[in-house]
Scaffold this motif. Structure first.
Motif, PDB file in Angstrom:
ATOM      1  N   LEU A 164      -7.072   6.500  -6.947  1.00  0.00           N
ATOM      2  CA  LEU A 164      -6.847   5.071  -6.726  1.00  0.00           C
ATOM      3  C   LEU A 164      -5.973   4.883  -5.483  1.00  0.00           C
ATOM      4  CD1 LEU A 164      -7.391   2.225  -8.003  1.00  0.00           C
ATOM      5  CD2 LEU A 164      -5.122   2.435  -9.029  1.00  0.00           C
ATOM      6  N   PRO A 165      -6.441   4.089  -4.519  1.00  0.00           N
ATOM      7  CA  PRO A 165      -5.635   3.886  -3.306  1.00  0.00           C
ATOM      8  C   PRO A 165      -4.257   3.295  -3.627  1.00  0.00           C
ATOM      9  CG  PRO A 165      -7.876   3.062  -2.989  1.00  0.00           C
ATOM     10  CD  PRO A 165      -7.726   3.407  -4.452  1.00  0.00           C
ATOM     11  N   ALA A 166      -3.241   3.750  -2.913  1.00  0.00           N
ATOM     12  CA  ALA A 166      -1.859   3.326  -3.155  1.00  0.00           C
ATOM     13  C   ALA A 166      -1.698   1.813  -3.096  1.00  0.00           C
ATOM     14  CB  ALA A 166      -0.924   3.994  -2.139  1.00  0.00           C
ATOM     15  N   GLU A 167      -2.455   1.152  -2.241  1.00  0.00           N
ATOM     16  CA  GLU A 167      -2.295  -0.296  -2.075  1.00  0.00           C
ATOM     17  C   GLU A 167      -2.787  -1.124  -3.261  1.00  0.00           C
ATOM     18  OE1 GLU A 167      -6.109   0.883   0.105  1.00  0.00           O
ATOM     19  OE2 GLU A 167      -4.054   1.639   0.041  1.00  0.00           O
ATOM     20  N   ILE A 168      -3.471  -0.474  -4.207  1.00  0.00           N
ATOM     21  CA  ILE A 168      -3.903  -1.223  -5.407  1.00  0.00           C
ATOM     22  C   ILE A 168      -3.415  -0.568  -6.707  1.00  0.00           C
ATOM     23  CG2 ILE A 168      -5.840  -2.438  -4.359  1.00  0.00           C
ATOM     24  CD1 ILE A 168      -7.705  -0.355  -5.594  1.00  0.00           C
ATOM     25  N   LYS A 169      -2.381   0.231  -6.619  1.00  0.00           N
ATOM     26  CA  LYS A 169      -1.789   0.810  -7.833  1.00  0.00           C
ATOM     27  C   LYS A 169      -0.954  -0.240  -8.551  1.00  0.00           C
ATOM     28  CE  LYS A 169      -1.707   5.616  -6.417  1.00  0.00           C
ATOM     29  NZ  LYS A 169      -0.861   6.743  -6.002  1.00  0.00           N
ATOM     30  N   GLY A 170      -0.768  -0.028  -9.849  1.00  0.00           N
ATOM     31  CA  GLY A 170       0.033  -0.949 -10.656  1.00  0.00           C
ATOM     32  C   GLY A 170      -0.663  -2.297 -10.775  1.00  0.00           C
ATOM     33  N   PRO A 171       0.098  -3.389 -10.803  1.00  0.00           N
ATOM     34  CA  PRO A 171      -0.500  -4.708 -11.013  1.00  0.00           C
ATOM     35  C   PRO A 171      -1.455  -5.131  -9.896  1.00  0.00           C
ATOM     36  CG  PRO A 171       1.864  -4.906 -10.590  1.00  0.00           C
ATOM     37  CD  PRO A 171       1.557  -3.448 -10.723  1.00  0.00           C
ATOM     38  N   ARG A 172      -1.355  -4.471  -8.746  1.00  0.00           N
ATOM     39  CA  ARG A 172      -2.278  -4.800  -7.645  1.00  0.00           C
ATOM     40  C   ARG A 172      -3.712  -4.376  -7.955  1.00  0.00           C
ATOM     41  NH1 ARG A 172       2.392  -2.638  -5.043  1.00  0.00           N
ATOM     42  NH2 ARG A 172       1.268  -0.699  -4.872  1.00  0.00           N
ATOM     43  N   VAL A 173      -3.907  -3.632  -9.057  1.00  0.00           N
ATOM     44  CA  VAL A 173      -5.239  -3.208  -9.462  1.00  0.00           C
ATOM     45  C   VAL A 173      -6.146  -4.417  -9.717  1.00  0.00           C
ATOM     46  CG1 VAL A 173      -4.880  -3.023 -11.975  1.00  0.00           C
ATOM     47  CG2 VAL A 173      -6.456  -1.450 -10.828  1.00  0.00           C
ATOM     48  N   PHE A 174      -5.552  -5.577  -9.987  1.00  0.00           N
ATOM     49  CA  PHE A 174      -6.349  -6.784 -10.220  1.00  0.00           C
ATOM     50  C   PHE A 174      -7.199  -7.156  -9.014  1.00  0.00           C
ATOM     51  CE2 PHE A 174      -3.854  -7.296 -14.011  1.00  0.00           C
ATOM     52  CZ  PHE A 174      -4.748  -7.895 -14.885  1.00  0.00           C
ATOM     53  N   ALA A 175      -6.912  -6.572  -7.854  1.00  0.00           N
ATOM     54  CA  ALA A 175      -7.768  -6.790  -6.685  1.00  0.00           C
ATOM     55  C   ALA A 175      -9.205  -6.354  -6.980  1.00  0.00           C
ATOM     56  CB  ALA A 175      -7.222  -6.032  -5.479  1.00  0.00           C
ATOM     57  N   LEU A 176      -9.365  -5.419  -7.902  1.00  0.00           N
ATOM     58  CA  LEU A 176     -10.710  -4.931  -8.247  1.00  0.00           C
ATOM     59  C   LEU A 176     -11.507  -5.953  -9.052  1.00  0.00           C
ATOM     60  CD1 LEU A 176      -9.766  -1.239  -9.114  1.00  0.00           C
ATOM     61  CD2 LEU A 176     -10.717  -2.134  -6.969  1.00  0.00           C
ATOM     62  N   LEU A 177     -10.831  -7.007  -9.539  1.00  0.00           N
ATOM     63  CA  LEU A 177     -11.523  -8.100 -10.220  1.00  0.00           C
ATOM     64  C   LEU A 177     -11.777  -9.270  -9.272  1.00  0.00           C
ATOM     65  CD1 LEU A 177      -9.817  -8.433 -13.726  1.00  0.00           C
ATOM     66  CD2 LEU A 177     -11.984  -7.337 -13.160  1.00  0.00           C
ATOM     67  N   ALA A 178     -11.202  -9.231  -8.092  1.00  0.00           N
ATOM     68  CA  ALA A 178     -11.346 -10.322  -7.121  1.00  0.00           C
ATOM     69  C   ALA A 178     -12.632 -10.129  -6.326  1.00  0.00           C
ATOM     70  CB  ALA A 178     -10.135 -10.376  -6.207  1.00  0.00           C
ATOM     71  N   VAL A 179     -13.744 -10.236  -7.033  1.00  0.00           N
ATOM     72  CA  VAL A 179     -15.050  -9.992  -6.422  1.00  0.00           C
ATOM     73  C   VAL A 179     -16.059 -10.943  -7.057  1.00  0.00           C
ATOM     74  CG1 VAL A 179     -15.570  -8.144  -8.081  1.00  0.00           C
ATOM     75  CG2 VAL A 179     -16.736  -8.176  -5.892  1.00  0.00           C
TER      76      VAL A 179
END
Length: 150
Positions: free
Chosen positions: A109-124
Motif C-alpha cells: 500500500l503506497p505511503a500516501e494512502i496508509k491509515g485513514p487516507r485509505v478512503f481515497a480508494l473509495l473516491a472513484v
C-alpha cells in the motif's frame, strides 16, 4: 429526514455493491464496498437502522465480534495482506446508518494512502472502479472461505 442509502441497500431497493452479500446473520450483513479500486474492502452493516454504536444491543455486539474475527481470519490467509483496518464513522451524506469498514491493508500500500487516507480508494466513480464481475467473483469466493472456517 435524509434518505438512508444503507437501508435502501439492505431492503434490496437500491443495492450498493454489484456482488452478493458475503454474510447474512441474525443482526448483521457483510457486503463489499462499491465503487472502489480496492478488492476486498468489506462493510459490516447492522440490519436495523441505528446511527451510533452505543445503540447496539449486547447480542448485536456479540455477533459483531464473531463476524469481525471470522472476516479477519479469512483476510489473513491472503499473503499480500499485511494487516487489516477497521473503521466506523457513519458520517457521510446518506450513510448515517452505522457501518464498519473492514479493509485488507496490502504489503505494498503506497505511503500516501496508509491509515485513514485509505478512503481515497473509495473516491472513484463506477466507470473507474473494479468491474462488477470481479466484485461478484470475490464475494462468492470469500463467502466459501468464510463458511469453511471451523
Amino acid at each position: 429526514m435524509e434518505t438512508c442509502l444503507t437501508c435502501l441497500n439492505l431492503s434490496g431497493e437500491r443495492r450498493i455493491s454489484p456482488g452478493p452479500y458475503i454474510y447474512q446473520g441474525t443482526h448483521w450483513i457483510v457486503d463489499h464496498a462499491y465503487p472502489t479500486t480496492h478488492l476486498g474492502w468489506l462493510v459490516i452493516l447492522p440490519k436495523r437502522h441505528i446511527e451510533a454504536l452505543h445503540e447496539l444491543t449486547r447480542e448485536e455486539f456479540q455477533e459483531l465480534a464473531e463476524i469481525e474475527y471470522r472476516l479477519l481470519q479469512v483476510m489473513h490467509t491472503d499473503s499480500s495482506v499485511l494487516k487489516e483496518y477497521m473503521m466506523c464513522f457513519a458520517e457521510g451524506q446518506g450513510f448515517a446508518h452505522v457501518h464498519i469498514h473492514v479493509v485488507p491493508r496490502p504489503v505494498d500500500l503506497p505511503a500516501e494512502i496508509k491509515g485513514p487516507r485509505v478512503f481515497a480508494l473509495l473516491a472513484v466513480d463506477a466507470e473507474h472502479a473494479i468491474p462488477a464481475q470481479e466484485i461478484t467473483a470475490f464475494c462468492e469466493e470469500f463467502t466459501r472461505k468464510l463458511q469453511a472456517l471451523p
